[in-house]
Structure formats: structure tokens, C-alpha cells
Design an enzyme around this catalytic site. Structure first.
Site, PDB file in Angstrom:
ATOM      1  N   SER A 145      -7.682   1.917   0.117  1.00 37.07           N
ATOM      2  CA  SER A 145      -7.840   0.528   0.586  1.00 37.07           C
ATOM      3  C   SER A 145      -9.335   0.255   0.668  1.00 37.07           C
ATOM      4  CB  SER A 145      -7.215   0.391   1.981  1.00 37.07           C
ATOM      5  OG  SER A 145      -7.605  -0.821   2.586  1.00 37.07           O
ATOM      6  N   TYR A 158      -6.252   3.313  10.618  1.00 37.16           N
ATOM      7  CA  TYR A 158      -6.163   2.952   9.196  1.00 37.16           C
ATOM      8  C   TYR A 158      -7.481   3.297   8.493  1.00 37.16           C
ATOM      9  CZ  TYR A 158      -4.379   0.215   5.209  1.00 37.16           C
ATOM     10  OH  TYR A 158      -3.918  -0.189   3.978  1.00 37.16           O
TER      11      TYR A 158
HETATM   12  P1  NAD Z   1       4.861  -1.823   1.875  1.00 34.91           P
HETATM   13  O1  NAD Z   1       5.158  -1.857   3.344  1.00 34.91           O
HETATM   14  O2  NAD Z   1       5.640  -2.675   0.962  1.00 34.91           O
HETATM   15  O3  NAD Z   1       4.941  -0.340   1.328  1.00 34.91           O
HETATM   16  C1  NAD Z   1       4.788   0.792   2.107  1.00 34.91           C
HETATM   17  C2  NAD Z   1       5.700   1.843   1.543  1.00 34.91           C
HETATM   18  O4  NAD Z   1       5.508   3.041   2.284  1.00 34.91           O
HETATM   19  C3  NAD Z   1       7.184   1.458   1.662  1.00 34.91           C
HETATM   20  O5  NAD Z   1       7.811   1.614   0.409  1.00 34.91           O
HETATM   21  C4  NAD Z   1       7.744   2.446   2.658  1.00 34.91           C
HETATM   22  O6  NAD Z   1       9.048   2.870   2.297  1.00 34.91           O
HETATM   23  C5  NAD Z   1       6.766   3.609   2.537  1.00 34.91           C
HETATM   24  N1  NAD Z   1       6.736   4.362   3.773  1.00 34.91           N
HETATM   25  C6  NAD Z   1       6.359   3.945   5.008  1.00 34.91           C
HETATM   26  N2  NAD Z   1       6.540   4.921   5.904  1.00 34.91           N
HETATM   27  C7  NAD Z   1       7.037   5.980   5.213  1.00 34.91           C
HETATM   28  C8  NAD Z   1       7.444   7.280   5.575  1.00 34.91           C
HETATM   29  N3  NAD Z   1       7.397   7.706   6.840  1.00 34.91           N
HETATM   30  N4  NAD Z   1       7.901   8.103   4.601  1.00 34.91           N
HETATM   31  C9  NAD Z   1       7.997   7.687   3.307  1.00 34.91           C
HETATM   32  N5  NAD Z   1       7.623   6.472   2.921  1.00 34.91           N
HETATM   33  C10 NAD Z   1       7.157   5.621   3.854  1.00 34.91           C
HETATM   34  O7  NAD Z   1       3.297  -2.129   1.789  1.00 34.91           O
HETATM   35  P2  NAD Z   1       2.264  -2.110   0.579  1.00 34.91           P
HETATM   36  O8  NAD Z   1       1.279  -3.152   0.897  1.00 34.91           O
HETATM   37  O9  NAD Z   1       2.941  -2.122  -0.732  1.00 34.91           O
HETATM   38  O10 NAD Z   1       1.532  -0.716   0.813  1.00 34.91           O
HETATM   39  C11 NAD Z   1       1.419   0.290  -0.179  1.00 34.91           C
HETATM   40  C12 NAD Z   1       0.087   1.002  -0.017  1.00 34.91           C
HETATM   41  O11 NAD Z   1      -0.975   0.095  -0.322  1.00 34.91           O
HETATM   42  C13 NAD Z   1      -0.183   1.528   1.394  1.00 34.91           C
HETATM   43  O12 NAD Z   1      -0.752   2.807   1.316  1.00 34.91           O
HETATM   44  C14 NAD Z   1      -1.182   0.535   1.944  1.00 34.91           C
HETATM   45  O13 NAD Z   1      -2.004   1.102   2.936  1.00 34.91           O
HETATM   46  C15 NAD Z   1      -1.960   0.193   0.688  1.00 34.91           C
HETATM   47  N6  NAD Z   1      -2.705  -1.070   0.757  1.00 34.91           N
HETATM   48  C16 NAD Z   1      -2.053  -2.256   0.849  1.00 34.91           C
HETATM   49  C17 NAD Z   1      -2.811  -3.429   0.899  1.00 34.91           C
HETATM   50  C18 NAD Z   1      -2.160  -4.777   0.973  1.00 34.91           C
HETATM   51  O14 NAD Z   1      -2.893  -5.756   1.129  1.00 34.91           O
HETATM   52  N7  NAD Z   1      -0.856  -4.890   0.845  1.00 34.91           N
HETATM   53  C19 NAD Z   1      -4.203  -3.374   0.864  1.00 34.91           C
HETATM   54  C20 NAD Z   1      -4.817  -2.135   0.772  1.00 34.91           C
HETATM   55  C21 NAD Z   1      -4.064  -0.977   0.702  1.00 34.91           C
END
Ligand code: NAD
Length: 263
Positions: A145, A158
């Protein structure tokens, strides 16, 4: 023929948001995909059935809670069995978020975030690497991120996990530098997924504003482009890192953030 044809890709948190977009893109490029998540078997299978039908590749769902190292070991054994003894591409995408001042930060949430956002990648990488080494090829992409590159009040856990994930990425990249295995991180800015929608809802509640105003406040003030990064754009960056052209990209932490880290 696609470069990724017959490669097997494991995507943690692959059943939603950014992970799902990555799974779909790698499947479109010909890879067989294995999705992990904490959704029910039925929900995970439905996602896989859709991917298999749309892209003509095999797609498996493996439920495992990445907070538990024993479940990670089982996940990796199952995924590697599907991959004929190993996975070629490992995308560490699963993550969670919680914002709060450090004095109020719940200790159990801190522990969960360290486990999911950081330690899980240590485990999946250490378990996936031996087969990648014996096959002589591999791609590891860690979804970090912009919070891995800069700090923000209220995001102690985070920030700590995402900075840690970038450190882990660099170290693994150096340990594999003379091989055809690469390890890189991607640093998204705000992308519209469930993880961000929960932050928008919290902001709306805190400020007593509606969802539209909260979205505007979150994005326009903090992301110079004034719009979300698209999950498909992030997936395309992952696909490039998995290509042969990206062979010498090693230990990178690439941003796709609408200009945020340029500020
Ligand atoms: P999301 O909530 O859709 O996805 C998170 C995923 O993590 C889900 O599929 C969930 O099943 C899985 N997860 C959560 N806890 C878990 C556990 N205990 N065991 C197994 N799986 C688990 O959100 P997203 O935005 O798609 O996030 C995906 C990645 O991208 C994350 O690492 C997040 O930190 C990163 N990210 C997202 C953004 C954003 O703006 N959406 C920005 C920067 C980084």
C-alpha cells in the site's frame, strides 16, 4: 499462446476486491488460479465457477484463515498439490484495515493485522519458494500500500504491516536475485473495494455526512487524481510483473496511487 498458460497462481484474498481482479486477469492470461479467502465454500466456489466459465482455465477455492499458521501450511500443501508440486505465481493480497489512535488501538486487532497483512506472507513465501527454486521460475507479488511508504495518524498497525511487507519483499528479492524468481510489491492508493467502503462508512458516521460526501472527502482530499484507482489497473500491473519482460524487476515497491506519493 499466453506466457502464463499452464502457470499456477495462488492469490490470497482472491475472492473479492483487488485479489479477485488479479485472479480474473491472470486467468484471462491463461494461468490456472487458486483463490484463498475466508468466504464460505459456496461463495468461493461460485467465484471460481465464474472464472472457469469466462476464461476456460481451472479455478479452485481454498478456504483458510491466514491468522493461523497451521491453516496456512494446509493451504500451501493443497495449492501446491493442485499445481503439480508447486505454485508458480504467489500473490499475497489478503489484508485487513482498522483505524484508531494507538492508545485506543485494540490489541487483538493489532495481532490479527500483523498476522494477516505481514506474517501470512512470510509463511506463504517460505513454503512456496522451495518448489519455485526446483522449477527454476517463480513470481511473488505482495500487495502492500502507499501506507507502506508513508505514515498516517490512526494507521499504526496498517503502516507497520505494510512497511514490513515491503521490507520482506526486498529481502526475498535479494535472496532470489540470481534466479528466475522475482519478488516485488505493489503499493495501491485508494481503490474502491469493501476494505475502503468500510472506511468511507466510518468517516460518514464520524462526520455525520452521507456516503457520497464521505467518498468525496476521502478521495478528493487525499488522492490528487480525485478518483479511485481501478482494481483492473492494479491487476494489469501484477500481470506485467508476472511476465518475462519483468524478469529484472526485483525488490520494487511500485505505486499506483493517482499521484498521492508525488505530493
Ligand atoms: P477486500 O476486503 O475486498 O479484500 C481483502 C481480502 O482479504 C478478502 O478477500 C478477504 O477474504 C481476505 N482476508 C481478510 N482476512 C483474512 C483472513 N484472516 N484469512 C484469509 N483471508 C483474509 O479489500 P481489498 O481492498 O481488495 O484489499 C486487498 C489488499 O489490497 C489488502 O492487502 C489491502 O491492504 C490492499 N490495499 C487496498 C487498497 C484499497 O484502496 N482498496 C489500497 C492499498 C492497499
Amino acid at each position: 499462446m499466453s506466457e502464463l498458460k499452464e502457470r499456477v497462481a495462488l492469490i490470497t484474498g482472491g475472492n473479492s476486491g483487488i485479489g479477485l481482479a488479479i485472479a480474473q486477469r491472470l486467468a484471462e492470461d491463461g494461468a490456472r488460479v487458486v483463490l484463498n479467502g475466508i468466504a464460505t465454500e459456496a461463495e468461493g466456489q461460485a467465484v471460481c465457477t465464474d472464472i472457469a466459465a469466462r476464461f476456460g482455465v481451472s479455478a479452485h477455492y481454498l478456504k483458510a484463515d491466514l491468522r493461523d499458521p497451521a491453516q496456512i501450511e494446509r493451504l500451501m500443501a493443497q495449492a501446491q498439490q493442485i499445481g503439480g508440486g508447486g505454485v508458480d505465481i504467489l500473490v499475497n493480497n489478503a489484508g485487513m484495515q482498522h483505524t484508531s489512535g494507538i492508545e485506543q488501538f485494540p490489541v487483538d486487532v493489532w495481532n490479527d493485522m500483523l498476522a494477516i497483512n505481514l506474517s501470512a506472507s512470510f509463511h506463504t513465501i517460505r513454503l512456496a519458494l522451495p518448489a519455485m527454486r526446483s522449477r527454476g521460475w517463480g513470481r511473488i507479488v505482495n500487495i502492500a500500500s502507499i501506507s507502506g511508504l508513508r505514515g498516517r495518524a490512526g494507521k499504526s498497525a496498517y503502516n507497520a504491516t505494510k512497511h514490513g511487507l515491503i521490507g520482506l519483499t526486498k529481502s526475498v528479492a535479494l535472496e532470489t536475485a540470481t534466479t528466475d524468481i522475482t519478488c516485488n510489491a505493489i503499493c495501491p492508493g485508494w481503490a474502491q473495494t469493501a476494505l475502503v467502503e468500510r472506511q468511507v462508512e466510518a468517516l460518514a458516521l464520524r462526520e455525520g455526512i452521507d456516503i457520497e460526501a464521505a467518498t468525496r472527502q476521502l478521495i478528493s482530499l487525499r488522492q490528487p487524481s480525485g478518483r479511485f484507482v481501478q482494481t483492473g489497473q492494479l491487476a494489469a500491473m501484477v500481470a506485467f510483473l508476472c511476465s518475462d519482460d519483468a524478469q529484472e524487476v526485483r525488490g520494487a515497491a511500485w505505486t499506483m496511487d493517482g499521484g498521492t506519493t508525488a505530493l
